[in-house]
Each structure stands twice: as C-alpha cells, then as structure tokens.
Design a protein around this motif. Structure first.
Motif, PDB file in Angstrom:
ATOM      1  N   VAL A  47       0.850  -1.202   0.000  1.00 49.63           N
ATOM      2  CA  VAL A  47       0.000   0.000   0.000  1.00 49.63           C
ATOM      3  C   VAL A  47       0.882   1.248   0.000  1.00 49.63           C
ATOM      4  CG1 VAL A  47      -1.649   1.328   1.365  1.00 49.63           C
ATOM      5  CG2 VAL A  47      -1.986  -1.123   1.058  1.00 49.63           C
ATOM      6  N   ALA A  48       1.940   1.232   0.796  1.00 48.78           N
ATOM      7  CA  ALA A  48       2.849   2.381   0.851  1.00 48.78           C
ATOM      8  C   ALA A  48       3.508   2.606  -0.512  1.00 48.78           C
ATOM      9  CB  ALA A  48       3.898   2.167   1.933  1.00 48.78           C
ATOM     10  N   ILE A  55       4.676   1.813  -7.621  1.00 45.03           N
ATOM     11  CA  ILE A  55       4.041   0.788  -8.445  1.00 45.03           C
ATOM     12  C   ILE A  55       2.698   1.321  -8.927  1.00 45.03           C
ATOM     13  CG2 ILE A  55       5.180  -1.157  -7.303  1.00 45.03           C
ATOM     14  CD1 ILE A  55       2.600  -1.624  -5.738  1.00 45.03           C
ATOM     15  N   ASP A  56       2.208   0.751 -10.029  1.00 48.94           N
ATOM     16  CA  ASP A  56       0.907   1.185 -10.538  1.00 48.94           C
ATOM     17  C   ASP A  56      -0.198   0.288  -9.985  1.00 48.94           C
ATOM     18  OD1 ASP A  56       1.259  -1.152 -11.945  1.00 48.94           O
ATOM     19  OD2 ASP A  56       1.154  -0.243 -13.930  1.00 48.94           O
ATOM     20  N   PHE A  60      -0.083  -3.430  -8.178  1.00 50.32           N
ATOM     21  CA  PHE A  60      -0.623  -3.550  -6.829  1.00 50.32           C
ATOM     22  C   PHE A  60      -1.643  -4.678  -6.759  1.00 50.32           C
ATOM     23  CE2 PHE A  60      -3.941  -2.651  -3.737  1.00 50.32           C
ATOM     24  CZ  PHE A  60      -3.202  -2.513  -2.575  1.00 50.32           C
ATOM     25  N   ASP A  61      -2.580  -4.700  -7.708  1.00 52.73           N
ATOM     26  CA  ASP A  61      -3.621  -5.733  -7.706  1.00 52.73           C
ATOM     27  C   ASP A  61      -3.026  -7.131  -7.839  1.00 52.73           C
ATOM     28  OD1 ASP A  61      -5.650  -3.883  -7.406  1.00 52.73           O
ATOM     29  OD2 ASP A  61      -6.077  -3.756  -9.560  1.00 52.73           O
ATOM     30  N   ARG A  62      -2.047  -7.274  -8.729  1.00 55.13           N
ATOM     31  CA  ARG A  62      -1.425  -8.586  -8.942  1.00 55.13           C
ATOM     32  C   ARG A  62      -0.734  -9.067  -7.668  1.00 55.13           C
ATOM     33  NH1 ARG A  62       3.289 -10.609  -9.745  1.00 55.13           N
ATOM     34  NH2 ARG A  62       4.392  -8.634  -9.837  1.00 55.13           N
ATOM     35  N   ARG A  63       0.050  -8.191  -7.046  1.00 50.96           N
ATOM     36  CA  ARG A  63       0.783  -8.586  -5.845  1.00 50.96           C
ATOM     37  C   ARG A  63      -0.143  -8.757  -4.644  1.00 50.96           C
ATOM     38  NH1 ARG A  63       5.886  -4.637  -5.826  1.00 50.96           N
ATOM     39  NH2 ARG A  63       6.200  -5.626  -3.810  1.00 50.96           N
ATOM     40  N   LEU A  67      -0.638 -12.098  -2.231  1.00 46.16           N
ATOM     41  CA  LEU A  67      -0.547 -12.079  -0.770  1.00 46.16           C
ATOM     42  C   LEU A  67      -1.834 -12.601  -0.132  1.00 46.16           C
ATOM     43  CD1 LEU A  67       1.289  -8.681  -0.271  1.00 46.16           C
ATOM     44  CD2 LEU A  67       2.189 -10.963   0.212  1.00 46.16           C
ATOM     45  N   LEU A  68      -2.970 -12.214  -0.673  1.00 45.02           N
ATOM     46  CA  LEU A  68      -4.233 -12.698  -0.120  1.00 45.02           C
ATOM     47  C   LEU A  68      -4.389 -14.200  -0.344  1.00 45.02           C
ATOM     48  CD1 LEU A  68      -6.588  -9.743  -1.093  1.00 45.02           C
ATOM     49  CD2 LEU A  68      -5.578 -10.251   1.147  1.00 45.02           C
ATOM     50  N   ALA A  69      -3.866 -14.698  -1.446  1.00 47.30           N
ATOM     51  CA  ALA A  69      -3.895 -16.147  -1.688  1.00 47.30           C
ATOM     52  C   ALA A  69      -3.062 -16.872  -0.637  1.00 47.30           C
ATOM     53  CB  ALA A  69      -3.386 -16.453  -3.087  1.00 47.30           C
TER      54      ALA A  69
END
Length: 77
Positions: A47-48, A55-56, A60-63, A67-69
């Motif tokens: 997020v930071a 990062i775009d 962000f969504d991909r990473r 992490l949520l997985a």
C-alpha cells in the motif's frame, strides 16, 4: 531387532540426517511464508509503495492477490 536394524542402516545415517534437516528447514520456511503477520506487513508495504507512486494499480492488484492467496492457503487445510 532394533539394534541390528540401526547397525545395518548406519551407512545411510548421513542421508537420513540430511533429509531430516531439509524437512526442518522447509517447515520453518513455510511457517514464515504463510505467517499472517508477515503477510500483513507485506500488504502494508505494498500500500505504501502504491501511495508513493512506486508501483501502478495493476502491479498492486497482482501482488495483493498473491498475498491474499497466501493468507487463504494458510486458513484452508
């Protein structure tokens, strides 16, 4: 019988010891990888990085999905 088996398997002791050490290393690595506190710190860093423009949104969504997985994998057996 146990003593005879141990004597016969003595030449394989280094291999068995190495396999045990490798299992221990993998167990610790998996615990750390799936640790919710570690994942939450990585999410906060993500997020930071997004807010700082490092990062775009797509990255962000991909990473974030990865992490949520990891969190979901830890919760489900």
């Amino acid at each position: 019988m146990g003593l005879l088996t141990e004597i016969l398997l003595l030449p394989a002791a280094p291999v068995r010891g190495t396999a045990w050490v490798l299992r221990q290393v993998v167990d610790v690595a998996e615990r750390e990888y799936y640790d919710p506190a570690v994942v939450q710190r990585e999410l906060a860093g993500l997020v930071a990085a997004l807010e700082a423009g490092e990062i775009d949104e797509a990255e962000f969504d991909r990473r974030e999905d990865a992490l949520l997985a990891r969190l979901d994998a830890r919760r489900t057996p």
